[in-house]
Design an enzyme around this catalytic site. Structure first.
Site, mmCIF file in Angstrom:
data_model
loop_
_atom_site.group_PDB
_atom_site.id
_atom_site.type_symbol
_atom_site.label_atom_id
_atom_site.label_comp_id
_atom_site.label_asym_id
_atom_site.label_seq_id
_atom_site.Cartn_x
_atom_site.Cartn_y
_atom_site.Cartn_z
ATOM 1 N N THR A 6 46.768 24.155 73.527
ATOM 2 C CA THR A 6 46.851 22.735 73.883
ATOM 3 C C THR A 6 47.121 21.898 72.652
ATOM 4 O O THR A 6 47.050 22.381 71.532
ATOM 5 C CB THR A 6 45.562 22.252 74.574
ATOM 6 O OG1 THR A 6 45.866 21.097 75.333
ATOM 7 C CG2 THR A 6 44.456 21.963 73.605
ATOM 8 N N LYS A 38 43.946 16.826 80.398
ATOM 9 C CA LYS A 38 42.990 17.177 79.344
ATOM 10 C C LYS A 38 42.419 15.951 78.645
ATOM 11 O O LYS A 38 41.647 16.085 77.704
ATOM 12 C CB LYS A 38 43.675 18.076 78.323
ATOM 13 C CG LYS A 38 44.227 19.353 78.934
ATOM 14 C CD LYS A 38 45.057 20.110 77.942
ATOM 15 C CE LYS A 38 45.840 21.216 78.621
ATOM 16 N NZ LYS A 38 46.754 21.867 77.691
ATOM 17 N N GLY A 50 39.509 13.787 74.726
ATOM 18 C CA GLY A 50 40.506 14.834 74.915
ATOM 19 C C GLY A 50 39.900 16.157 74.508
ATOM 20 O O GLY A 50 39.085 16.222 73.580
ATOM 21 N N SER A 129 46.438 23.914 69.181
ATOM 22 C CA SER A 129 47.468 24.685 68.484
ATOM 23 C C SER A 129 48.623 23.835 67.998
ATOM 24 O O SER A 129 49.202 24.102 66.956
ATOM 25 C CB SER A 129 47.978 25.809 69.374
ATOM 26 O OG SER A 129 48.489 25.273 70.577
ATOM 27 N N ALA A 161 55.570 19.633 71.165
ATOM 28 C CA ALA A 161 56.015 20.493 72.274
ATOM 29 C C ALA A 161 57.284 21.264 71.914
ATOM 30 O O ALA A 161 57.498 22.368 72.419
ATOM 31 C CB ALA A 161 56.248 19.660 73.532
ATOM 32 N N CYS A 164 55.473 24.082 69.241
ATOM 33 C CA CYS A 164 54.323 24.914 69.602
ATOM 34 C C CYS A 164 54.515 25.506 71.001
ATOM 35 O O CYS A 164 54.666 24.760 71.970
ATOM 36 C CB CYS A 164 53.053 24.078 69.559
ATOM 37 S SG CYS A 164 51.583 24.986 70.096
ATOM 38 N N THR A 167 52.147 24.234 73.889
ATOM 39 C CA THR A 167 52.157 22.803 74.172
ATOM 40 C C THR A 167 53.395 22.471 74.980
ATOM 41 O O THR A 167 54.485 22.927 74.652
ATOM 42 C CB THR A 167 52.173 22.003 72.848
ATOM 43 O OG1 THR A 167 51.036 22.372 72.070
ATOM 44 C CG2 THR A 167 52.155 20.505 73.099
#
Length: 181
Positions: A6, A38, A50, A129, A161, A164, A167
């Site tokens: 995440t 989240k 979060g 991450s 995003a 990773c 993500t």
């Protein structure tokens, strides 16, 4: 503690604090869900939290943290310290592997089960991450753009995003107006 799967980012900038989280849920190398939420509001919508970690752990910690916020009348720092005490000593809670970002008008914190309650030096916090990618992108945008907190958070999350694999770009953002000093 290395929490994967995440990215959560908080940016306090120009009179607003924005907390963003991606929606991807993974188990090992498989994506199970694309649109998880989240990031949540607690304590009469005055605190945004979060979470990075397992879903069951998230619900447990959100509930416990909300109880602490009620007990300490919304005092984020005191509630966070008391939660970490419980997290370290409670025989069930101490097995939860997670990190949380919690923000209010006054404070922005990273909270861990190791007893950490950390406030940022530069008003930008990130966990998970993709956290380092989102944090670096947000820092650059704060320094070199005219964007507001929510726009910075969204763009930084999109960059995370792209880098990773844990993500995604289905981003949820919650905002609070803050009093500038």
């Amino acid at each position: 503690m290395n929490i994967r799967a995440t990215t959560i980012l908080a940016v306090r900038h120009r009179g607003t604090i924005a907390v963003a989280g991606d929606g991807q849920v993974t188990m090992d190398t498989v994506i199970l869900k694309h649109g998880a939420r989240k990031v949540r509001r607690l304590y009469q919508d005055k605190v945004i939290v979060g979470f990075a970690g397992a879903t069951a752990d998230a619900f447990t910690l959100f509930e416990r943290f909300d109880q602490k916020l009620e007990q300490y009348n919304g005092n984020l720092l005191r509630s966070a310290v008391e939660l970490t005490k419980d997290w370290r000593t409670d025989r069930v809670l101490r097995h939860l592997e997670a990190l949380m970002i919690a923000v209010s008008r006054e404070n922005s914190l990273i909270i861990s089960g190791n007893g950490d309650v950390i406030e940022s030096d530069d008003n930008i916090l990130a966990i998970g991450s993709g956290g380092p990618y989102a944090q670096a992108a947000a820092r650059a945008m704060v320094r070199h753009s005219g964007l507001g907190a929510a726009s910075i958070a969204e763009e930084a999350m999109k960059i995370a995003a792209e880098l990773c694999i844990y993500t995604n770009d289905r981003i949820i953002i919650e905002e609070l107006a803050i009093d500038e000093e």
